[in-house]
Write a protein that holds these residues in place. Structure first.
Motif, mmCIF file in Angstrom:
data_model
loop_
_atom_site.group_PDB
_atom_site.id
_atom_site.type_symbol
_atom_site.label_atom_id
_atom_site.label_comp_id
_atom_site.label_asym_id
_atom_site.label_seq_id
_atom_site.Cartn_x
_atom_site.Cartn_y
_atom_site.Cartn_z
ATOM 1 N N ALA A 1 0.827 -1.213 0.000
ATOM 2 C CA ALA A 1 0.000 0.000 0.000
ATOM 3 C C ALA A 1 0.863 1.266 0.000
ATOM 4 O O ALA A 1 0.530 2.246 -0.657
ATOM 5 C CB ALA A 1 -0.922 -0.010 1.212
ATOM 6 N N ASP B 1 -1.975 1.894 8.550
ATOM 7 C CA ASP B 1 -3.148 1.071 8.267
ATOM 8 C C ASP B 1 -3.020 0.493 6.855
ATOM 9 O O ASP B 1 -3.348 1.143 5.876
ATOM 10 C CB ASP B 1 -4.396 1.960 8.377
ATOM 11 N N THR B 2 -2.465 -0.713 6.759
ATOM 12 C CA THR B 2 -2.303 -1.371 5.462
ATOM 13 C C THR B 2 -2.775 -2.817 5.619
ATOM 14 O O THR B 2 -3.016 -3.272 6.732
ATOM 15 C CB THR B 2 -0.820 -1.417 5.029
ATOM 16 N N PRO B 3 -2.882 -3.542 4.498
ATOM 17 C CA PRO B 3 -3.243 -4.963 4.636
ATOM 18 C C PRO B 3 -2.266 -5.721 5.552
ATOM 19 O O PRO B 3 -2.635 -6.703 6.178
ATOM 20 C CB PRO B 3 -3.176 -5.476 3.193
#
Lengths: 248, 423
Positions: A15, A188-190
């Motif tokens: 991301a 906030d990423t996978p």
């Protein structure tokens, strides 16, 4: 500092890398993307083309396969002999608990987060040294600033990467190449999908903007967001006697 | 409510399989009621389905994943001379959300709703099957999914038309009107000459229902240094919940009085950027806090052409009589273009939106009375804005519900759908 016009991105589907590539695409840069999954790479190439990238190429690579790294770099330099930018943005957040008992898990975490990017940098440094210009940005982590019980295997690998980059910066600085150590905090990423998102979490686009700005201003160490510089200064300065008694 | 956030299109199916309870696809969560909630189940965020697939400047067709926001599209395409064919009143919605609610905007009378600009999309069902849907391919699923509130499957990507613009500005006119007769006259004379129309109504001023009719067209104005400038970030933010007195009857009356009277002339002409024209509330982050801790409810209805004047009069009378004063009232005449979806909201006629500070039960029973007027005239309530309508009102609103329910994916559900009688 001039903006890089031709940029190689490892871990392009992450991301943060995607967010950064978007910003350079908007400026009309050319991009060469490397990641594990060919389908994802195709989608990404199409996306960056729509966003304004001049030319986009890609190669499949696996962080644990040295041969695939060398092939990817060679293919990229064939397409873009004038390559003047590199972004390394992959990593894995291992299960610390598992790493405390499972040697292979621990080794894998170190190889993906440190050995593998170090291989890329070792292989490509000569190109930048000869070119005498350009910028290399590598994503390390605030976790590398001090080993903490909650993630010291990840932290150790990122700490090693930070040290490696510090040395490389000194070496390549003499050829006019800037090496940027990017230290994001919680993103906030996978990769952090399993985490409860507290106040300190920011979106990947915030980190991407931080990297983009660091590249343009010629920064060498970029904490993103900036307040992590202060948080980590405090954490680094906690006396060891107290540090061993607290949880972090 | 758990949250799933698959990292790419290929991971959506496995994400649904990984959980036991029901799932609801979710974009930016801007629906006002519970159509974007799924209590005791999971939300499937499309935030990582954010890739563009391609753009054809010859036709204006843009193909992108469902999690791409209208905000992102405008930032990229306004500088190249393109705009959305249809935009709702906020740009912070995703393409998937725009389809699932078949959103409309100020241009409805000239462009129809979002579904009308849609060429095709790909839908993933929970059993793993993927369907390309268009007016020719799987037309049933196409019609069920447009306006289908995310219940028919997960939209992976969509292809829809952008429209050419000369620049980012809108040539606009604000015309004061003193009663609804005058409103309908203005509306009728503006259908052809103006791409965008909408009205603000001061419905507490008395039986007349005065207001300001706004109409506009894309402007050819160019400024050498900032031509085709897209919008910037929101500059203001509402840092805390407003205190209750701000929303009391007298304050609302005062606000409306000032809003109407600060415009001195009958007609006020100006040329403004598209951002404040289409998205006035986007300029203030967390604007909903203006409504205080208890929040607000919006009630939006559509009423068919026949009886539109009578229904509007009755509703406004009820509002004047009722104690719950709406803070903001918006009125617009829809065009005749038929919507694409089984549950699409727009119909030829008028739409009226009332924003109320949430006062609880009292407001709820008041809104039930308004619902009855709407039902009597064969109208409907907008699910995207609703948090309280009764199951009977939902089925009175949409005659195709039976047909629709046959297309609902067995693993998908929402708090809204269960509340109005679905599974």
């Amino acid at each position: 500092m001039a903006r890089p016009a031709k940029i190689l991105v490892f871990g392009a589907t992450s991301a943060i890398a995607f967010g950064t590539a978007k910003l350079f695409a908007r400026d009309g840069a050319s991009l060469y993307l490397c990641a594990r999954d060919e389908e994802d790479l195709k989608a990404l190439s199409a996306d960056l083309t729509v966003r304004g990238a001049k030319e986009v190429g890609y190669s499949v690579f696996n962080a644990l396969d040295k041969g695939s790294i060398i092939r990817a770099v060679d293919d990229c330099l064939k397409k873009f002999p004038e390559l003047d930018g590199l972004l390394i943005a992959y990593g894995t957040l291992p299960d610390q608990g598992l790493c405390e008992t499972d040697i292979e898990e621990m080794r894998r975490a170190v190889e993906i987060n440190f050995t593998s990017p170090a291989i890329i940098l070792t292989y490509i440094a000569g190109h930048f040294e000869k070119k005498k210009q350009g910028v290399i940005a590598v994503i390390s982590s605030v976790a590398g600033d001090r080993g903490r019980q909650s993630n010291y295997v990840y932290g150790a690998a990122k700490g090693a990467l930070t040290t490696f980059l510090s040395g490389l910066r000194q070496r390549l600085g003499k050829s006019g190449v800037n090496v940027i150590t990017v230290k994001p905090g919680f993103v906030d990423t996978p990769m952090t999908a399993g985490f409860k998102k507290g106040l300190l979490f920011v979106g990947p686009d915030v980190i991407a903007k931080g990297i983009y700005r660091a590249v343009k201003t010629g920064k060498s160490i970029a904490y993103v967001p900036w307040f992590w510089r202060i948080i980590m200064m405090i954490i680094r300065n906690i006396p060891e006697k107290i540090f061993i008694k607290i949880k972090l | 409510m758990g949250m799933l956030a698959p990292g790419s299109v290929g991971k959506v199916g496995p994400a649904i399989e990984s959980v036991g309870s029901s799932v609801l696809p979710r974009g930016l969560g801007r629906s006002y009621g519970d159509s974007c909630l799924n209590e005791n189940g999971y939300l499937l965020s499309t935030k990582w389905l954010d890739k563009f697939y391609g753009f054809d400047p010859g036709t204006g067709l843009l193909k992108c994943e469902s999690g791409v926001s209208l905000d992102e599209i405008l930032k990229l395409f306004v500088p190249r001379g393109w705009f959305l064919s249809v935009t709702p009143g906020t740009k912070f919605v995703t393409v998937g959300g725009a389809i699932a609610n078949d959103v409309h905007g100020k241009s409805h009378h000239s462009t129809g709703s979002f579904g009308n600009s849609l060429k095709q999309f790909e839908l993933l069902r929970s059993d793993g099957e993927r369907f390309i849907c268009s007016r020719d391919l799987n037309p049933g699923l196409f019609r069920a999914t447009v306006g289908g509130l995310g219940l028919t499957g997960v939209i992976l990507w969509a292809e829809f038309a952008l429209r050419r613009i000369d620049g980012p500005y809108i040539e606009m006119e604000a015309v004061k009107f003193n009663d609804i007769e005058e409103f309908f006259q203005l509306s009728e004379e503006s259908v052809h000459g103006y791409e965008h129309t909408v009205s603000w109504v001061d419905c507490l001023s008395g039986p007349g229902a005065r207001g300001i009719f706004m109409r506009g067209n894309n402007s050819a104005r160019q400024e050498p240094d900032e031509s085709r400038r897209a919008h910037g970030p929101s500059r203001k933010t509402m840092p805390f919940d407003a205190p209750p007195f701000l929303l009391s009857g007298p304050s609302i009356r005062l606000f409306n009085f000032l809003h109407f009277n600060l415009q001195r002339k009958k007609v006020h002409r100006s040329c403004i950027h598209y951002d404040p024209f289409f998205y006035p509330l986007d300029g203030i982050l967390h604007w909903n806090r203006l409504y205080g801790k208890r929040g607000f409810l919006q009630w939006q209805c559509a009423i068919p052409k026949t009886g539109k004047k009578r229904a509007l009069t009755l509703i406004l009378q009820e509002v004047v009589r009722g104690e719950a004063g709406p803070f903001l009232t918006t009125l617009k005449e829809f065009g005749d273009k038929p919507a694409e979806g089984l549950l699409s909201f727009p119909i030829p006629g008028i739409t009226l939106a009332l924003d109320f500070p949430n006062t609880g039960e009292k407001l709820f029973s008041f809104l039930d009375r308004l619902d009855r007027i709407v039902a009597d005239f064969g109208g409907r309530i907008y699910p995207a804005k609703d948090a309280r309508m009764a199951p009977g009102m939902f089925s009175a609103s949409f005659s195709e519900i039976e047909n629709f329910s046959g297309y609902v994916d067995p693993r998908l559900s929402s708090s809204f759908y269960r509340r109005v009688g679905g599974k």
